[in-house]
Scaffold this motif. Structure first.
Motif, mmCIF file in Angstrom:
data_model
loop_
_atom_site.group_PDB
_atom_site.id
_atom_site.type_symbol
_atom_site.label_atom_id
_atom_site.label_comp_id
_atom_site.label_asym_id
_atom_site.label_seq_id
_atom_site.Cartn_x
_atom_site.Cartn_y
_atom_site.Cartn_z
ATOM 1 N N GLU A 138 43.450 40.375 40.523
ATOM 2 C CA GLU A 138 43.520 41.703 40.985
ATOM 3 C C GLU A 138 44.199 42.411 39.577
ATOM 4 N N PHE A 139 45.141 41.878 39.214
ATOM 5 C CA PHE A 139 46.000 42.297 37.890
ATOM 6 C C PHE A 139 45.103 42.559 36.898
ATOM 7 N N GLN A 140 44.273 41.465 36.555
ATOM 8 C CA GLN A 140 43.251 41.945 35.325
ATOM 9 C C GLN A 140 42.391 43.050 35.712
ATOM 10 N N ARG A 141 41.741 43.270 36.740
ATOM 11 C CA ARG A 141 41.111 44.250 37.044
ATOM 12 C C ARG A 141 41.785 45.644 36.837
ATOM 13 N N ALA A 142 43.253 45.558 37.145
ATOM 14 C CA ALA A 142 43.890 46.617 36.674
ATOM 15 C C ALA A 142 44.015 46.951 35.423
ATOM 16 N N TYR A 143 44.219 45.866 34.668
ATOM 17 C CA TYR A 143 44.433 45.967 32.976
ATOM 18 C C TYR A 143 43.085 46.569 32.612
ATOM 19 N N LEU A 144 41.759 45.904 33.006
ATOM 20 C CA LEU A 144 40.462 46.651 32.638
ATOM 21 C C LEU A 144 40.335 47.907 33.239
ATOM 22 N N GLY A 145 41.123 48.661 33.730
ATOM 23 C CA GLY A 145 40.987 49.970 34.392
ATOM 24 C C GLY A 145 39.801 50.180 35.367
ATOM 25 N N GLU A 146 39.644 48.909 36.117
ATOM 26 C CA GLU A 146 38.408 48.851 37.164
ATOM 27 C C GLU A 146 39.298 49.441 38.323
ATOM 28 N N ILE A 147 40.579 49.316 38.498
ATOM 29 C CA ILE A 147 41.207 49.775 39.709
ATOM 30 C C ILE A 147 42.506 49.891 39.179
ATOM 31 N N SER A 148 43.302 50.960 40.083
ATOM 32 C CA SER A 148 44.675 51.330 39.410
ATOM 33 C C SER A 148 45.581 50.301 39.879
ATOM 34 N N ALA A 149 46.829 50.431 39.264
ATOM 35 C CA ALA A 149 47.955 49.648 39.536
ATOM 36 C C ALA A 149 48.231 49.322 40.983
ATOM 37 N N ALA A 150 48.254 50.621 41.593
ATOM 38 C CA ALA A 150 48.633 50.852 43.104
ATOM 39 C C ALA A 150 47.681 50.019 43.815
ATOM 40 N N ASP A 151 46.231 50.042 43.604
ATOM 41 C CA ASP A 151 45.350 49.362 44.348
ATOM 42 C C ASP A 151 45.281 47.715 44.008
ATOM 43 N N ALA A 152 45.704 47.343 42.944
ATOM 44 C CA ALA A 152 45.698 45.955 42.790
ATOM 45 C C ALA A 152 47.026 45.220 43.189
ATOM 46 N N ILE A 153 48.105 46.152 43.347
ATOM 47 C CA ILE A 153 49.214 45.521 44.281
ATOM 48 C C ILE A 153 48.841 45.595 45.701
ATOM 49 N N ALA A 154 47.909 46.740 46.129
ATOM 50 C CA ALA A 154 47.701 46.587 47.701
ATOM 51 C C ALA A 154 46.853 45.495 47.956
ATOM 52 N N ASN A 155 45.757 45.321 47.029
ATOM 53 C CA ASN A 155 44.807 44.299 47.153
ATOM 54 C C ASN A 155 45.553 42.772 47.167
ATOM 55 N N GLY A 156 46.495 42.665 46.203
ATOM 56 C CA GLY A 156 47.442 41.490 46.028
ATOM 57 C C GLY A 156 48.021 41.295 47.049
ATOM 58 N N GLU A 157 48.712 42.127 47.785
ATOM 59 C CA GLU A 157 49.468 42.070 49.050
ATOM 60 C C GLU A 157 48.629 41.443 50.046
#
Lengths: 330, 433
Positions: free
Chosen positions: B404-423
């Motif tokens: 999920e974090f890699q998707r945030a680094y690549l700008g595919e999703i926001s950091a908030a979405d990555a954290i929510a997906n991760g949770e």
């Protein structure tokens, strides 16, 4: 002198006869001779010695292949983690349902399908064209054949490391070469190009195998056929399409079958190049099996994924074999 | 008849051959069943795995010295750390007893295998010499399962020459961290280089940044994710913004620790976050054009954080419950304790870069590796170090977060979405257990 194989035998056989069989055989023991004959013919007709020879290897195969496969199927029906204190729990087909229902696993299946279709198609077409080229007589043909087979002889681990160095963004040979022409470096293993890069490496490594098999098949073609086609006015394209391809169709099917199985199981080179990343862009079924079973230690899910891998290979192999059997030339 | 006899011989040969083949394929299992020939005078050899690389180079001489002094043979098998880990887990769960000593990487590996290990005798005399948090790293439910052999933290490592030239100080807050990286990015030099390619590396960085912003990864019971907060998102956004805004090399997304190390050695980065065990490889003479220019500093703290904290990871050996050679294995553990607590005057620098005791910090070699008072910073950081969350499912959690974090680094999703997906994924993993 008693014939060792014939004359003394009836006496021995009679001695072994039970009262019931003796009654059936009659007073002269003719039935005994006939029963012996049928046993002998059974022995001969069934090739019992042959069965004896293959019995050992067969048992060996059952022990080292079928038993583990069956055990793997049993494991795949469990929620089973190697770490932690939770004991294995029977969950039926839940692992398989998870694979089908979770977008992430569906993505992996789709990616694997694309990978297999693209690599195998390109390998077969390119391998055939190269085989046709090698079939021509030209100076240093033997050297060219040897060089073309080189990628096939290199181990996958070495191939992975070589290509990692070649494709390196910073200082890799390919980007250095592009730089000579003023082209900006390309991030080959980055999110945009990683999948294409692993396709390219797989094709590079496996085309020689296809070439080798098809070239061998071409060598067996009777030259009279092509000459006759040429006399009948067939140009090169017509010769290839109407004579060469149908004649070496069994070889095509063979390489298709092998290459498909190799492609479905692709692991080492991809692992060394990208480890399935960035994100999950190059994550194929075999990579996910490894991740699930030996990184997350979820061997239940890993076993289910490996069964998907096996079933895919098996399904495609059966299809090819059926196709092969339909071919009148086989 | 002769033909028949020949056929029978051939059949017998086939059966014998098959049996031989079968016994060859099963040959590996006899290795640890106690049938090893014992070396003269020392009893059974002690078997263990070592991760290839620095740790192997540091440990092998100690094992050789142990054999020379006691006559007890040691059979170390070196392999990549991840392979060693899998092999150990398989060995322990199948209870073969092939391995006497089990190598552990701090909390992560220990939580996965501790039920297969013998608790060490408490209180060991040597314990007083170790830094307490490092012992805690190998302690579960009051039982200690290993001694720390070498421990690293992840500080901010920076190029002092670049900072000096720019008139900057190491950043102390998330905001300063981003601004400093932006100011130092110029041409081929990037403000920050990080191992964003491997979950074990970049999720650890996020974990410590989250700690530094007052975030806990899991709840107290370890049953639910606790990181989906503004502070947790902020920690990830800090990391993602650096990549997204081109303050990091584009290939950071495929880098592991070694790639990051090379990038720093080549001078492509002004700052990085790497374990201290890599510090030596940066500063050692001949390691690159910038050797000697690297310094360490505490990690930046977020707006919700208090004091800078560090994340300790390290190696230690535990004793397998299934070992049939426990006596010799315990002797080796005691010997390693002794050598680690009080390093020899001529100890390898690879060992000194990971001090675990007061004597280790006072060693002239260690002082040389961390000059100008940096040794105090290291000791202070280690004394208050934290570890990764104590759960056997950390690998799964880490891989899920990593994706999920890699998707945030690549700008595919926001950091908030990555954290929510991760949770969501972490809660599923924890619930599944």
């Amino acid at each position: 002198m008693t014939d060792r194989t014939g004359a003394a035998a009836p006496a021995l056989r009679s001695a072994r006869s039970t009262p019931e069989t003796a009654a059936k055989e009659g007073p002269h023991g003719l039935g005994a001779a006939s029963a012996n004959g049928s046993r002998r013919s059974w022995w001969r007709s069934r090739n019992a010695l042959g069965y004896g020879f293959i019995a050992g290897p067969l048992v060996f195969m059952v022990v080292v292949l079928l038993v583990p496969i069956a055990y793997n199927a049993w494991v795949s029906l469990h929620d089973w983690s190697l770490v932690g204190t939770t004991p294995p729990r029977f969950i039926g087909l839940d692992n398989y349902l998870e694979i089908v229902q979770t977008p992430r696993w569906r993505g992996t299946l789709l990616r694997t399908a694309v990978y297999v279709i693209v690599t195998v198609s390109v390998q077969v077409v390119a391998g055939f064209l190269i085989a046709l080229l090698l079939h021509q007589h030209f100076p240093r043909a033997k050297v060219a054949r040897m060089l073309l087979l080189l990628p096939m002889m290199i181990s996958e681990v070495v191939v992975g490391n070589i290509w990692r160095l070649l494709l390196n963004y910073n200082g890799g040979l390919i980007n250095w070469f592009l730089g000579l022409f003023g082209i900006e470096p390309v991030f080959w293993l980055g999110p945009e190009h990683a999948f294409q890069s692993i396709l390219m490496v797989d094709i590079w490594q496996n085309v020689p195998f296809v070439t080798l098999v098809l070239f061998a098949a071409l060598q067996t073609l009777p030259s009279e056929l092509l000459e006759a086609a040429a006399i009948d006015g067939a140009n090169r394209w017509h010769q290839v399409r109407s004579v060469i391809v149908p004649m070496i169709q069994p070889a095509f099917l063979l390489v298709l079958m092998f290459q498909t199985m190799f492609a479905i199981r692709s692991f080492s080179t991809i692992w060394l190049l990208t480890e399935g990343g960035p994100g999950d862009r190059t994550s194929l079924l075999a990579i996910d099996v490894f991740r699930a079973a030996l990184q997350s230690y979820d061997i239940g899910l890993g076993a289910a994924l490996s069964w998907c891998l096996l079933l895919l290979s098996l399904g495609i192999t059966v299809l090819y074999i059926r196709w092969l059997k339909r071919d009148p030339l086989v | 008849m002769k033909t028949r006899r020949a056929k029978m011989h051939a059949l017998a040969a086939s059966v014998v051959g098959t049996l031989l083949l079968a016994s060859c394929s099963a040959g590996g299992s006899s290795e640890g069943d106690g049938t090893n020939s014992a070396p003269a005078g020392g009893g059974e050899p002690v078997t263990l795995l070592l991760p290839s690389g620095n740790f192997e180079r540091t440990t092998l001489p100690m094992l050789e010295d142990f054999t020379a002094e006691t006559g007890i043979e040691v059979e170390p098998i070196a392999m990549p750390a991840e392979d060693a880990r899998s092999r150990q887990i398989l060995d322990l769960t199948s209870q073969t007893g092939e391995l006497d000593l089990i190598l552990m990487d701090g909390m992560t590996w220990l939580t996965q295998v501790y039920e297969h290990l013998e608790p060490l005798d408490e209180p060991a005399e040597a314990d007083a010499e170790y830094l307490r948090p490092l012992l805690d790293m190998f302690t579960i439910d009051g039982e200690r399962y290993a001694s720390p052999l070498g421990v690293s933290i992840r500080p901010l490592i920076y190029r002092a020459d670049i900072f000096e030239e720019a008139g900057l100080e190491p950043p102390t807050t998330f905001e300063e961290f981003y601004d400093t990286a932006a100011q130092l990015t110029s041409g081929d030099v990037y403000g920050f280089v990080g191992p964003y390619g491997r979950a074990t590396s970049h999720v650890s960085i996020w974990t410590v940044l989250a700690y530094n912003n007052g975030v806990e990864i899991l709840d107290e019971a370890g049953e639910k994710a606790a990181f989906n907060t503004e502070a947790g998102v902020e920690a990830l956004e800090t990391m993602a913004a650096l990549y997204r805004d081109h303050l990091m090399p584009v290939d950071s997304i495929e880098m592991a620790h070694d790639g990051t190390l090379v990038a720093m050695q080549e001078g492509r980065g002004a700052m990085t976050i790497l374990p201290t065990s890599f510090f030596l490889s940066l500063n050692e003479e001949g390691s690159g054009p910038h050797a000697g220019d690297f310094r360490i500093a505490p990690l930046p703290v977020g707006p919700d954080g208090d004091e800078p904290q560090s994340l300790a990871t390290g190696w230690g050996f535990g004793l397998s419950k299934y070992s049939e050679n426990k006596e010799n294995a315990r002797k080796l553990l005691a010997y390693l304790d002794e050598r680690t607590i009080d390093p020899a005057p001529d100890a390898d620098t690879e060992q000194l870069v990971r001090p675990v005791s007061d004597a280790g910090f006072q060693h002239p070699g260690t002082q040389e590796i961390f000059p100008d008072g940096q040794i105090d910073l290291l000791e202070e950081s280690l004394s208050s170090a934290r570890t990764l969350p104590e759960t056997p499912l950390w690998d799964d959690i880490q891989n899920a977060l990593g994706e999920e974090f890699q998707r945030a680094y690549l700008g595919e999703i926001s950091a908030a979405d990555a954290i929510a997906n991760g949770e969501k994924r972490v809660n599923e993993i924890l619930a599944g257990s």
